[in-house]
Design a protein around this motif. Sequence first.
Motif, short mmCIF file in Angstrom:
data_model
loop_
_atom_site.label_atom_id
_atom_site.label_comp_id
_atom_site.label_asym_id
_atom_site.label_seq_id
_atom_site.Cartn_x
_atom_site.Cartn_y
_atom_site.Cartn_z
N PRO A 134 -9.15 25.69 17.39
CA PRO A 134 -9.76 27.13 17.49
C PRO A 134 -9.31 27.58 18.77
N VAL A 135 -9.23 29.03 18.98
CA VAL A 135 -8.69 29.72 20.15
C VAL A 135 -10.10 29.37 21.14
N GLY A 136 -9.69 29.03 22.41
CA GLY A 136 -10.58 28.81 23.28
C GLY A 136 -11.04 27.38 23.59
N GLU A 137 -10.47 26.32 22.50
CA GLU A 137 -10.85 25.19 22.71
C GLU A 137 -9.86 24.33 23.46
N PRO A 138 -10.28 23.12 23.84
CA PRO A 138 -9.38 22.26 24.80
C PRO A 138 -8.35 21.96 23.86
N GLY A 139 -8.25 21.48 22.63
CA GLY A 139 -7.34 21.00 21.62
C GLY A 139 -6.18 22.33 21.39
N HIS A 140 -6.61 23.52 21.33
CA HIS A 140 -5.92 24.58 21.37
C HIS A 140 -4.85 24.71 22.44
N ALA A 141 -5.46 24.72 23.43
CA ALA A 141 -4.86 24.79 24.92
C ALA A 141 -3.66 23.91 24.86
N GLN A 142 -3.95 22.56 24.71
CA GLN A 142 -3.05 21.42 24.55
C GLN A 142 -1.83 21.68 23.58
N ALA A 143 -2.36 22.00 22.26
CA ALA A 143 -1.26 22.40 21.39
C ALA A 143 -0.22 23.51 21.79
N LEU A 144 -0.79 24.56 22.51
CA LEU A 144 -0.03 25.59 22.91
C LEU A 144 1.17 25.00 24.08
N ASP A 145 0.70 24.37 24.80
CA ASP A 145 1.69 23.63 25.79
C ASP A 145 2.80 22.67 25.19
N TRP A 146 2.14 22.04 24.24
CA TRP A 146 2.98 20.95 23.50
C TRP A 146 4.03 21.67 22.88
N THR A 147 3.63 22.83 22.03
CA THR A 147 4.53 23.29 21.08
C THR A 147 5.61 24.29 22.00
#
Length: 446
Positions: free
Chosen positions: A66-79
Amino acid sequence: MPRRALPTRPARPLWQWALPLLAVLGVAGGGAYLGTRPQNPPVQAAAQARTVAGDWTELQAFGPRPVGEPGHAQALDWTQEQLEGLGYRVTRQPVTLERPFDLGGTLTVGDLRVPVRALYGAGGGEQSGRLVPLSGGLSREEMEARGLRGQIALLRCQDWEDGDLSRGEIVGRAIQAGALGLVWVQDCDLARLERVAATPLPLVWVGAEDGERVWAQAGENADLVSNVERREVTGANLIAARVEAKPEIVLGAHLDSVNASPGANDNASGVLAVLEAARRVAGTPLAGQTWFVLFDGEEDGLYGSRTFVNAHRFLLRQTRTMINLDMVGVGAEPLGVAAHAELRPIAQRVRPGIRLFEDSPPERESFGRSSGVTGSSDHVPFIGWGVRTAFIHRGVDENYHAASDRTLSPARVTDAAAFALALARKTLDMPWTPREPCEGFSSDGC
């Protein structure tokens, strides 16, 4: 004899002084331009050698997105890293929205006090009233006839799971019948996270064990408190394209997931399909005609795709088709496409026997995906600006919007990517007359 003045050398013309200076400035300016203009990153052999299965192994490690969660930020960087490794220049377009964050709550009935959690999307609040038990399948009128107006609805998941109504529709009926709050006893084997409207009322759920204790108090007065905080969060659309590329094809999927769900099928499958498509066309002419876009905030109301369309209205006049991949990793139904009338025969030529379905987004989109097999996804804002779209989808599986959405088929993802690329190539080969999506409008970007 008078001394004769020596002849003087004539003054040099101004252009002779200026020419060397202009040459120096030209060289310096050219060097500065070459040094600052956008560059395509180099294609990395390791990125081209990756697979859908390998990508999923890494992406799923980030957890819910979900937007705003740590997993979201990590997924953005990885992608972004994967796309840049394939030679695409990636631009991050900020996407800002408000999301509800559940801070817990309580239900008190006499001496019984149990913790509650807000339903996904609910606005929270405090209310008191009688607990009115509602059996499955009741209409709004029947709910109101049970004395629900001004009281608190009490429902069991198992009583309602076999019907055709989504949880959002069930909750909507109760609110329309006058409920001031709702308690959902989560006693189904599968806990869905379906979104409900952000009504400023306490709409909560309790687990099966606490739910049985609450159900034993049906008919008694209760105090219901649900604490929900709305926070502004910022995500990002990832726009990946070669520097020279025009968006004749926009191929996209949404990156975010619902709360507490790793979102394997919805929609890591679409993200992985976009990555696979980008991998297959890297270094080919199609890379110069395609923008690969991963949208954000889809689950909260198509925020990312709306933001993208609003910012690129003029460029979208060049777009022959927008191809959207959503939920393509689980075979709930055969691979299907909901497409613009001009694209349907092209899709059938590309893959004879492809399942054609109708996507009917709600006229008033308010809080994300609608119910039903097709629902609404990120192609919808493009339709509003006259862009032909193709929505590639395999139907709604049993783990839709649930914490159990954990598995996908790399083979099905690869197949969806292959179909999307074949459709894109065939579309580019066909005659096309650009439309003016901004005709009759005077807003910015038209």
